[in-house]
Design a protein around this motif. Structure first.
Motif, short mmCIF file in Angstrom:
data_model
loop_
_atom_site.label_atom_id
_atom_site.label_comp_id
_atom_site.label_asym_id
_atom_site.label_seq_id
_atom_site.Cartn_x
_atom_site.Cartn_y
_atom_site.Cartn_z
N SER A 207 7.45 -19.69 14.74
CA SER A 207 6.71 -19.11 13.61
C SER A 207 7.59 -19.16 12.37
CB SER A 207 6.36 -17.64 13.91
OG SER A 207 5.52 -17.56 15.02
N HIS B 200 3.31 -14.56 12.96
CA HIS B 200 2.29 -15.42 13.56
C HIS B 200 1.07 -15.49 12.65
CE1 HIS B 200 4.28 -15.90 17.43
NE2 HIS B 200 4.64 -14.65 17.31
N THR B 201 0.72 -16.71 12.22
CA THR B 201 -0.49 -16.87 11.42
C THR B 201 -1.58 -17.56 12.23
OG1 THR B 201 0.46 -18.91 10.57
CG2 THR B 201 0.70 -16.97 9.22
N GLY C 267 2.89 -20.13 16.62
CA GLY C 267 4.36 -20.21 16.62
C GLY C 267 4.91 -19.80 17.96
#
Length: 316
Positions: free
Chosen positions: A185, A216-217, A237
Motif C-alpha cells: 500500500s 489501503h485504497t 496493497g
C-alpha cells in the motif's frame, strides 16, 4: 452464458460477457476446487459459466462452472495460515511496484513475490516508482537493485507515476495483454493506473506519516478494460507475501540464478545451505549471486514467516 470475472466483493461477482454485457452473479452452492484450500473459490480473471436468475426483480446471474485456469497467483490468507487467497487468475504478466522509501519495499518481499510468479509461470516486471522524488544516494540504490534483478533476467523500469517518466514503456508492454499491478500500500499503484488511463479515476490516498505505510485504497481486486487494447487488474496493497505450498527441495528452482547452477552441485537434491561442494554457495562467495537473494532463499526454506516484512537489505 459465459463471461469473465471483473470484480469480486466476496459474495457477488461482476461478470462480463464477450459482447460486453455485465451481470452481477453469485455462486450456486459451495465450490470445492481441486487441490486448492482457498478462501475465495472464484477470482478476478476467471472464466465462468452462469445462468440468469429470472426469479429476482433485478437480472442477476448464478455461476455454476469455473473454467480451468491458465495460471493464478496466490498468497497466504491473512488470518488463516492453512488457507490461501487467490489474488487473480489467467494473467499474462504482473508488474510489481517497488519504492525504496515512502514506503520501503524490502528485498525479502520482492523475492517472495518473484518466487510465487516463477512457480505459477507468470512473467514479472519490476517498476521502481517515485524516482522523481529520490536523492542521489537513493537513486544509486535503485540502480543497484535494478542491476541485481536484471542480471537474473527480470525487466526493471524506473518510473514516475506523477511525472509520467517511462510510462510509455509500461504501456507498450501491456498492449494485448492482461496485466496485474501489485505492491505494498502506498507505492503508487492507483496513481500509476490513473496516469496510464485517466478515465478510470481510481481512488488514491496519501501515505500515513505515522506508520510510513500506505493506506489501503483498493479493498478488492478489479479488472478494467483500457483504451489501448489492454486489461489491467488492480489489487489491494499487500503488506507481507507468504509463500504457499512449496516443498523445500523445489524453492531453489524458482530462483533462476540458483536453478542455472544446480547441475554443478555435488548432490542432486542440494538445498544450498549445509551441503558441501554447492555451486550456489560457491557463487555467493564470489559475489556472482546477490547476498540479499540468498538470504531471502534461506528465510523461505527455513519457513521464517515472522521476518519476511523486515529489512534484509543491509543486515550483516
Amino acid at each position: 452464458m459465459t463471461g469473465r470475472v471483473y470484480k469480486s466483493t466476496g459474495s457477488w461477482y461482476t461478470v462480463k460477457t464477450k459482447l460486453g454485457q455485465t451481470y452481477e452473479c453469485r455462486i450456486k452452492g459451495k465450490f470445492r476446487l481441486k487441490d486448492i484450500k482457498s478462501t475465495n473459490p472464484i477470482a478476478v480473471g476467471d472464466f465462468v459459466d452462469f445462468e440468469l436468475d429470472t426469479k429476482s426483480d433485478q437480472e442477476t446471474g448464478v455461476i455454476n462452472t469455473i473454467h480451468d485456469r491458465q495460471n493464478y497467483i496466490v498468497r497466504k490468507s491473512v488470518n488463516l495460515s492453512k488457507q490461501t487467497h487467490i489474488i487473480a487468475s489467467n494473467i499474462d504478466q504482473v508488474f510489481l511496484l517497488v519504492t525504496i522509501d515512502n514506503p520501503p519495499t524490502f528485498t525479502s518481499f520482492i523475492d517472495r513475490f518473484l518466487v510465487t510468479a516463477e512457480a505459477y509461470d507468470i512473467k514479472a516486471v519490476l517498476l521502481f516508482n517515485k524516482i522523481d522524488t529520490y536523492d542521489q544516494d537513493t537513486l544509486d540504490e535503485v540502480r543497484y537493485l535494478a542491476h541485481v534483478y536484471r542480471q537474473i533476467g527480470y525487466e526493471c523500469i524506473g518510473i514516475s507515476a506523477t511525472t509520467g517518466k517511462n510510462l510509455d514503456q509500461v504501456k507498450s508492454l501491456m498492449e494485448g495483454k492482461v496485466s496485474m499491478f501489485t505492491g505494498h500500500s502506498g507505492v503508487g499503484k492507483s496513481t500509476l493506473v490513473n496516469a496510464i488511463e485517466p478515465t478510470l479515476d481510481l481512488k488514491t490516498k496519501a501515505i500515513s506519516m505515522q506508520h510510513m505505510q500506505g493506506q489501503h485504497t483498493t479493498t478488492f481486486a478489479e479488472m478494467f478494460d483500457l483504451s489501448f487494447d489492454a486489461k489491467i487488474i488492480d489489487t489491494p496493497g499487500i503488506k507481507g507475501f507468504g509463500v504457499v505450498d512449496m516443498e523445500k527441495e523445489e524453492i531453489g528452482d524458482y530462483f533462476p540464478e540458483f536453478f542455472a547452477l544446480k547441475q554443478n552441485c555435488k548432490f542432486n537434491n542440494c538445498l544450498h545451505i549445509e551441503e558441501p561442494k554447492c555451486a550456489v554457495k560457491e557463487a555467493l562467495e564470489k559475489d556472482e549471486i546477490a547476498a540479499s537473494r540468498y538470504k531471502s532463499y534461506v528465510q523461505i526454506v527455513e519457513g521464517d514467516e515472522e521476518h519476511y516484512r523486515t529489512d534484509i537489505w543491509n543486515q550483516e
